[in-house]
Structures are given as structure tokens and as C-alpha cells.
Design an enzyme around this catalytic site. Sequence first.
Site, PDB file in Angstrom:
ATOM      1  N   PRO A   1     -64.948  12.368  -7.873  1.00  0.00           N
ATOM      2  CA  PRO A   1     -65.794  12.845  -7.073  1.00  0.00           C
ATOM      3  C   PRO A   1     -66.249  13.416  -7.945  1.00  0.00           C
ATOM      4  CG  PRO A   1     -63.310  13.593  -6.572  1.00  0.00           C
ATOM      5  CD  PRO A   1     -63.308  12.754  -8.357  1.00  0.00           C
ATOM      6  N   HIS A   2     -67.952  12.724  -7.198  1.00  0.00           N
ATOM      7  CA  HIS A   2     -68.743  13.720  -7.770  1.00  0.00           C
ATOM      8  C   HIS A   2     -70.407  13.477  -6.667  1.00  0.00           C
ATOM      9  CE1 HIS A   2     -69.592   9.488  -7.504  1.00  0.00           C
ATOM     10  NE2 HIS A   2     -70.894   9.295  -7.761  1.00  0.00           N
ATOM     11  N   CYS A   3     -70.808  14.955  -7.439  1.00  0.00           N
ATOM     12  CA  CYS A   3     -72.314  14.817  -5.915  1.00  0.00           C
ATOM     13  C   CYS A   3     -73.263  15.845  -6.702  1.00  0.00           C
ATOM     14  CB  CYS A   3     -71.602  16.144  -4.988  1.00  0.00           C
ATOM     15  SG  CYS A   3     -71.417  17.007  -5.830  1.00  0.00           S
TER      16      CYS A   3
END
Length: 157
Positions: free
Chosen positions: A67-69
Site C-alpha cells: 500500500p502506498h500513496c
Amino acid sequence: MIQLESILTPGRSLVNVPGGSKKRVLEQIANLIARDLPDIDGQDIYESLIAREKLGSTGFGNGIAIPHCRLPGCTTPICALLHLDAAVDFDSIDGAPVDLLFVLLVPEAATDAHLELLRQIASMLDRSDVRANLRQADSSEALYQAVVDAQNQINKG
């Protein structure tokens, strides 16, 4: 080049994390990271991660998700690593449930650094020996050390 161990800490490397569901896990990640970012609200982190998941699952197979942002207000990349006590459905490309989550938050403008860090994480997690070491770690320190060891092996080429 940013080294993973410089943006991950033993305090953000957790083992036996209760899973439950994808949303629940992302919520826990947001709260964990918010503790280290006093100026950023956990809810904002959670919403950014959920928004990214809506574009397409970050579950990339072998029981792993990244998960990344990009995060408004974030000034430097920050990582967390979770090993769940039970795998959760993450809509991964191979359909396998996820028990290892490597989380990456980057400043809004950090495009090259962001992509380079994602590449580093993905290439490290592509190795079955590294995945096995991460899954065998029985403490935060051991989990963090498994990443440091993997990075040292990769850097030696």
C-alpha cells in the site's frame, strides 16, 4: 538513493498484527504511522491509502501488498511493515490473501524517489528467501533486521 532502513523503524515493523479485513488493516497502518507524524491525522492517511487502493489493488502476489500513496503534509518518505497473524483478502493480482504489507508514504512531489523506493521494495520482496525471513521474524526488531539484511545482500549485488 534513499535506503529503506532509513525510512523504516523497528517501531513501525510489527509482527502478529490482527488482520480481519483490508480496510481494518489499512486503518491500523494509518494509526501506526500517524503516531510518528504529529502534524498529520490518521484519518487523512487512511483516506489516502483507500483512494490509492480504489485505483487498483496494491496486492502484488505471493501474499504481499505494498500500500502506498502521496500524502499532503508529509515532508519525507516513511515506511511501515506489518506481518499479519492471519492473511486477509486484498484483491491481489494472483488472488492469494495477503499477510505481509510493506507501506510507503511519500510527499506529494516525490515522484522519482517514490518510484525508486517502490522498485526497491518490490525487488526485495520478489525474493522467496527474503519473504521467508520476514515471515519467520518473531519480533519488531527481527522483522526490521530482516529488511536491513535483505538490503545489505542486494547492495552487495
